[in-house]
Write a protein that holds these residues in place. Structure first.
Motif, short mmCIF file in Angstrom:
data_model
loop_
_atom_site.label_atom_id
_atom_site.label_comp_id
_atom_site.label_asym_id
_atom_site.label_seq_id
_atom_site.Cartn_x
_atom_site.Cartn_y
_atom_site.Cartn_z
N HIS A 39 -0.81 -0.33 -20.39
CA HIS A 39 -0.28 0.63 -19.40
C HIS A 39 -1.33 1.32 -18.55
O HIS A 39 -0.97 2.09 -17.65
N GLY A 40 -2.61 1.08 -18.82
CA GLY A 40 -3.63 1.78 -18.05
C GLY A 40 -3.60 1.42 -16.57
O GLY A 40 -3.72 0.24 -16.21
N GLY A 41 -3.45 2.40 -15.71
CA GLY A 41 -3.49 2.17 -14.27
C GLY A 41 -2.24 1.60 -13.66
O GLY A 41 -2.26 1.19 -12.48
N VAL A 42 -1.12 1.56 -14.39
CA VAL A 42 0.09 0.99 -13.78
C VAL A 42 0.64 1.89 -12.68
O VAL A 42 1.30 1.40 -11.75
N ASP A 43 0.38 3.19 -12.73
CA ASP A 43 0.82 4.07 -11.65
C ASP A 43 0.04 3.77 -10.38
O ASP A 43 0.57 3.83 -9.26
N TRP A 44 -1.26 3.44 -10.51
CA TRP A 44 -2.09 3.11 -9.36
C TRP A 44 -1.77 1.72 -8.81
O TRP A 44 -1.72 1.51 -7.60
N ALA A 45 -1.54 0.74 -9.68
CA ALA A 45 -1.35 -0.65 -9.24
C ALA A 45 0.08 -0.96 -8.83
O ALA A 45 0.29 -1.79 -7.94
N ILE A 98 0.84 -1.20 0.00
CA ILE A 98 0.00 0.00 0.00
C ILE A 98 0.87 1.24 0.00
O ILE A 98 1.85 1.35 0.75
N ARG A 99 0.52 2.17 -0.89
CA ARG A 99 1.29 3.41 -0.98
C ARG A 99 0.99 4.29 0.23
O ARG A 99 -0.18 4.55 0.55
N LYS A 100 2.04 4.72 0.87
CA LYS A 100 1.88 5.54 2.06
C LYS A 100 1.34 6.92 1.71
O LYS A 100 1.76 7.54 0.76
N GLY A 101 0.37 7.37 2.51
CA GLY A 101 -0.19 8.71 2.34
C GLY A 101 -1.23 8.82 1.26
O GLY A 101 -1.80 9.90 1.06
N ALA A 102 -1.52 7.73 0.52
CA ALA A 102 -2.50 7.79 -0.55
C ALA A 102 -3.90 7.59 0.02
O ALA A 102 -4.10 6.89 1.01
N THR A 113 -7.05 0.83 -3.25
CA THR A 113 -5.90 1.46 -2.63
C THR A 113 -4.74 1.49 -3.60
O THR A 113 -4.37 0.44 -4.14
N PRO A 114 -4.12 2.64 -3.84
CA PRO A 114 -2.93 2.68 -4.70
C PRO A 114 -1.79 1.88 -4.06
O PRO A 114 -1.67 1.81 -2.84
N SER A 115 -0.96 1.29 -4.92
CA SER A 115 0.14 0.46 -4.44
C SER A 115 1.44 0.95 -5.03
O SER A 115 1.47 1.72 -6.00
#
Length: 978
Positions: free
Chosen positions: A148-154, A70-74, A81-83
């Motif tokens: 590539h869709g959503g790779v920043d979120w996942a 889990i990405r901290k502060g997101a 949850t963003p990772s």
């Protein structure tokens, strides 16, 4: 925003994308370090075809982090949850569930951040609905989103944007530069074709030169010298003959000398012209000027031309190059990602089109695109309808009927109305709404569509100021890189091309398309009627009971059951009847004994024996239709005429009218791509342009398919020299009629029934190999046989059939040197030391040994031998009488008494390899040559024709020469006498 969850329920009820299955695929890209040397396991729905699975594997080619946290502060929304990545380990994604979670989760989380949901439960349900639509293939996203869709979120990766569309060259008919721009488009298309061919030929010829050097096993300097490397000389001659620049050949060899690979050749090869699309905008006024045969005046005092002449020029360019495409009406600018709506997937098991599910799917994806689009963008993306032809066929509607156009207009109207409703909720730009379509003749399965469209449309009242771009509704085919994911029977608004599709699991390899089967049932056909229709369209996969040529008829002619089984296996694999009935399937003995064919007929027509047996072309066509089907239901004899009309191929005009009906209801374009026959004329293209102008189409592309001449060109062999060697064909003009001699196709050269040759036994890497050769009367190689000792049956069979293929090629005129250059120095086991061959001591493979042996023995390719054939030749003249007698004993080994039926003299004189060097000071054209000196002293070098023919009384050899004074001398033992 409220989310209903109906998509997931529909997917579960119809079993679309049901149970998941993990499949193992070989690595698709061996150069990718992440995939090299490994197999991939990909998880997809069990009902996906192998084509769809492979298409997904090609899209998931980017390694992603294998461990995330889990990405901290997101911000966390429900379970969304963003990772971010943990560690450095990466691998390609494992299948469709991973893609749907990444793409749907990121879009739902982005929409939640924009305040699209009242609570977190709706955000989770929204993500589930998007994922369900992807899993059931109601929706397929474009390749960039899938990759590539959503790779920043996942994963916390940086998303790469490769979705930018090529900006087309815009040409306006009313501009004074239009004629010049059209000419440049034609020149660019032709130049691109020429440069592409030139680049491919140049690369191939330069690579062949480098390969000739790499395969050479001699001294490094000799390998780079074309005077000593025959393969290099041939490669360079071909390169120069094909127009490759001398500088490029020299520099390619220089690069090879420095050890660079073939990638360095790219600097020597011209770049191809990028294929930039071109669009010609044609206003309605131009169409009116063409119809009235008026002059067309360009803007800004650019002069005037006759409108019909200008239209003919446009048609000529389109007819020649398939470009530019034509736009008779304006289209909105498209940008951003594209979501394809698969219309046939919304039919349930009862044949009812689920309009509610379609609206929900459009609604959720429109929200996802709108909420994730940059505010300054011209469009939030595109929503493209696809699969219309398959939907119409499955509902029992003829594509060219007015009812089908009304159905398509109703669907487009419903989709546009849904996007307008979403625009009111999100404050986005809304598409315009067309006139209400006709609903009276919609089929029963479209009752939900008629009900929703029949309700009065709500007035457009946006929720807020138009602060966001909205998606554009279009109708177009998916790009090739994602088309395989759909397993679709049609694409875009195009009709279904054939009623059958390939299926390797069935005999004959064909089956009825799902949409055709559903359409027959919707039209009231029974299961028996459907099976009969499938037999007509897809064939029976067998010749049993076939008209014309059948198993029963062949059995009556005496063909044994084993041969019939081989014939049936060939038919089941998809071979045509014409080529399945050949000498190898039936066997030469069956052809002679049962069918009464002579050896000459078998040799001449062995590839296709139907005509030789006595079957007519009508018999062949009837048997082919029975075995493999016609691919068409419009001529099925067991179907009523009304049902057959539903499956009749639509005309080009029908397709254009269908596109016009759709574009009247959507703001975007309905792409129409027409492929005309090769025999189509420029006037035919001009007529389509005129019709497109009348209908006001937004995207019309016309191209001409290959003509018969175009298809024939690759089969013409201009490299044999036959055309240059023979006298030019005589021309005779009689009333402007030109007659030319037509070249005969290559014919097979028949070997004599009793033929010469030799057998060479050798051991390569511990494996025994027997090479049998057969020669023509002139000594040229005509056939080979390869026998392996203590090898498996499969390997021996492959080598035997390989030898047959080489023999057939030799008998049809393929030069032996081509085979030698192709197979020498190939590397595979068994390989290693060679025992039993006096010229070759080491080979990199069995094929390397065999073709080096043939090259040394029949071509004089000394460069392929480790030991000079001259030194290994026991037939050279000896040093003195005693050594020469030993040579005589060895010489008897080279003449077959069995072949000559004992007509071989006991005293044979061997001359070393025939005369090679001209006599010192002599005339090379006079016929006087010097036999190579191998250690024997002779009074004089002379041609063998000067021998008197009398035997020597001392040694018995026929080497007696009589001089002008009548004195006789023996060259073999130096005897002299009168």
């Amino acid at each position: 925003m409220q989310v209903f969850g109906r998509i997931a329920d529909f997917i579960a009820e119809t079993a679309l994308g049901g149970s998941l299955e993990t499949r193992r695929l070989a690595a698709l890209d061996p150069d990718d370090s992440a995939l090299s040397g490994t197999d991939r396991e990909l998880t997809t729905p069990a009902d996906w075809s192998l084509t769809a699975v492979q298409a997904l594997a090609e899209l998931l080619d980017t390694p992603r982090p294998t461990m995330t946290d889990i990405r901290k502060g997101a911000r966390t929304v429900g379970s969304l949850t963003p990772s971010t990545a943990v560690g450095e380990d990466r691998a390609p994604e494992s299948g469709l569930p991973t893609v749907t979670r990444r793409l749907a989760g990121s879009l739902a989380w982005s929409a939640a951040r924009q305040g699209a949901f009242t609570d977190d439960t709706d955000a989770d349900l929204f993500a589930d609905e998007l994922a369900a639509s992807l899993r059931g293939r109601l929706v397929i996203a474009d390749a960039d989103l899938m990759r590539h869709g959503g790779v920043d979120w996942a994963y916390g990766d940086t998303a790469s944007d490769t979705s930018a569309r090529a900006v087309p060259l815009t040409i306006r008919v009313n501009s004074q530069q239009a004629p010049e721009q059209l000419r440049r488009v034609a020149e660019t298309a032709l130049r691109a074709s020429v440069l592409d061919v030139g680049a491919r030929v140049t690369r191939g010829r330069l690579e062949a030169s480098g390969e000739a050097v790499r395969r050479c096993s001699g001294d490094i300097e000799d390998c780079f010298d074309p005077r000593r490397n025959a393969a290099l000389a041939r490669a360079m001659r071909r390169a120069l003959k094909d127009g490759v620049a001398e500088e490029a050949v020299e520099r390619a060899l220089a690069l090879a000398r420095q050890g660079t690979d073939d990638d360095a050749l790219s600097a020597l090869i011209p770049d191809t012209v990028p294929a930039r699309p071109a669009v010609l905008h044609v206003p309605r006024a131009f169409g009116k000027a063409v119809a009235d045969d008026e002059a067309w005046t360009f803007e800004q005092d650019g002069g005037a031309v006759r409108a019909r002449d200008f239209r003919t020029g446009i048609a000529r360019t389109v007819w020649s190059f398939g470009t530019p495409s034509l736009a008779f009406n304006a289209s909105p600018t498209e940008s951003g990602p594209t979501i394809h709506i698969n219309l046939p997937a919304f039919l349930d098991g009862a044949g009812e089109f689920q309009a509610e599910i379609l609206c929900d799917t459009l609604r959720y994806w429109a929200i996802a695109l709108t909420m994730s689009a940059p505010k300054g963008a011209s469009s939030a993306g595109s929503i493209a309808l696809t699969g219309l032809g398959a939907l119409l066929m499955a509902s029992g509607q003829a594509y060219g009927s007015e009812s089908a156009r009304h159905t398509a207009a109703a669907l487009a109207h419903l989709a546009t109305r849904t996007l307008r409703e979403i625009a009111m909720e999100t404050g986005a730009a809304a598409p315009g709404l067309g006139e209400p379509p006709v609903l009276d003749d919609l089929p029963d399965g479209f009752a939900q569509v008629a009900e929703r469209v029949g309700k009065a449309a709500s007035p457009f009242l946006p929720k807020a100021a138009l602060a966001r771009p909205g998606p554009t509704l279009t109708c177009r085919a998916p790009a090739p890189d994602i088309a395989g994911l759909l397993d679709a029977d049609s694409a875009g608004a195009a009709p279904v091309q054939s009623a059958t599709t390939s299926d390797a699991s069935l005999a004959g390899g064909q089956r009825l398309r799902n949409c055709a089967r559903t359409g027959l049932l919707a039209l009231g056909c029974s299961v028996t009627d459907v099976e009969r229709a499938e037999d007509h369209a897809a064939g029976h996969g067998t010749l049993r009971g076939a008209p014309g040529i059948s198993l029963e008829d062949l059995m009556e002619r005496g063909v044994p059951s084993a041969a019939l089984e081989r014939l049936e296996d060939s038919i089941a694999e998809g071979a045509s009847v014409r080529h399945a009935l050949n000498r190898w399937t039936l066997g030469d003995r069956t052809c002679r004994d049962a069918l009464g064919l002579t050896s000459d007929v078998i040799e001449r027509h062995g590839n296709a024996l139907c005509g030789a047996i006595g079957y007519t072309e009508e018999d062949i066509r009837a048997a082919d239709a029975h075995a493999h089907g016609t691919g068409d239901l419009s001529q099925a004899p067991d179907l009523p005429a009304a049902i057959r009309a539903v499956f009749a191929p639509p005309s080009q005009q029908d397709r254009m009218m269908m596109a016009a009906a759709i574009e009247a209801q959507i703001e975007g374009c309905c792409a129409v791509e027409l492929a005309l026959d090769g025999e189509a004329t420029i006037d035919d293209v001009a007529a389509l342009i005129d019709l497109g102008g009348e209908l006001g189409l937004r995207d019309l592309s016309v191209r001409r398919t290959a003509s018969g001449l175009f298809d024939m060109l690759p089969s013409i062999d201009f490299d044999k020299g036959d055309y240059a060697a023979e006298a030019p064909a005589a021309e005779r003009i009689v009333e402007r009629t030109v007659e030319r001699v037509i070249e005969k196709p290559a014919s097979r050269r028949k070997l004599p029934d009793r033929r010469k040759g030799y057998i060479q036994k050798a051991t390569v890497g511990g494996h025994k190999v027997y090479l049998h050769t057969g020669e023509f009367d002139d000594g040229e190689l005509g056939e080979i046989f390869i026998d392996m000792h203590k090898e498996g049956a499969a390997f021996r069979s492959l080598m035997n059939n390989f030898a047959i293929a080489i023999s057939i090629g030799l008998q049809y005129g393929v030069p032996l040197e081509e085979f030698v250059d192709a197979f020498v120095y190939t590397r595979f086991e068994p390989a290693g030391a060679v025992q039993g061959n006096d010229s070759i001591q080491h080979a990199t493979s069995i094929l390397d040994y065999l073709f080096r042996e043939l090259g040394v023995s029949y071509l004089g390719r000394d460069d392929l031998a480790e030991i000079s054939p001259d030194k290994a030749d026991p037939g050279g003249l000896g040093r003195g009488v005693e050594e020469e007698k030993l040579a005589q004993e060895d010489a008897a080994k080279f003449i077959s008494r069995g072949f000559s039926r004992g007509q071989v003299p006991d005293n044979i004189l061997m001359f070393a390899n025939a005369p090679k060097k001209a006599a010192t000071g002599g005339d090379a054209t006079s016929g006087h040559y010097e036999i190579e000196d191998q250690g024997i002293s002779r009074p004089a070098s002379r041609d063998i024709s000067v021998y008197s023919g009398a035997p020597c009384p001392e040694c018995g050899h026929f080497t007696v020469v009589q001089d002008e004074n009548g004195e006789q001398t023996c060259d073999a033992c130096s005897w002299t006498g009168a």
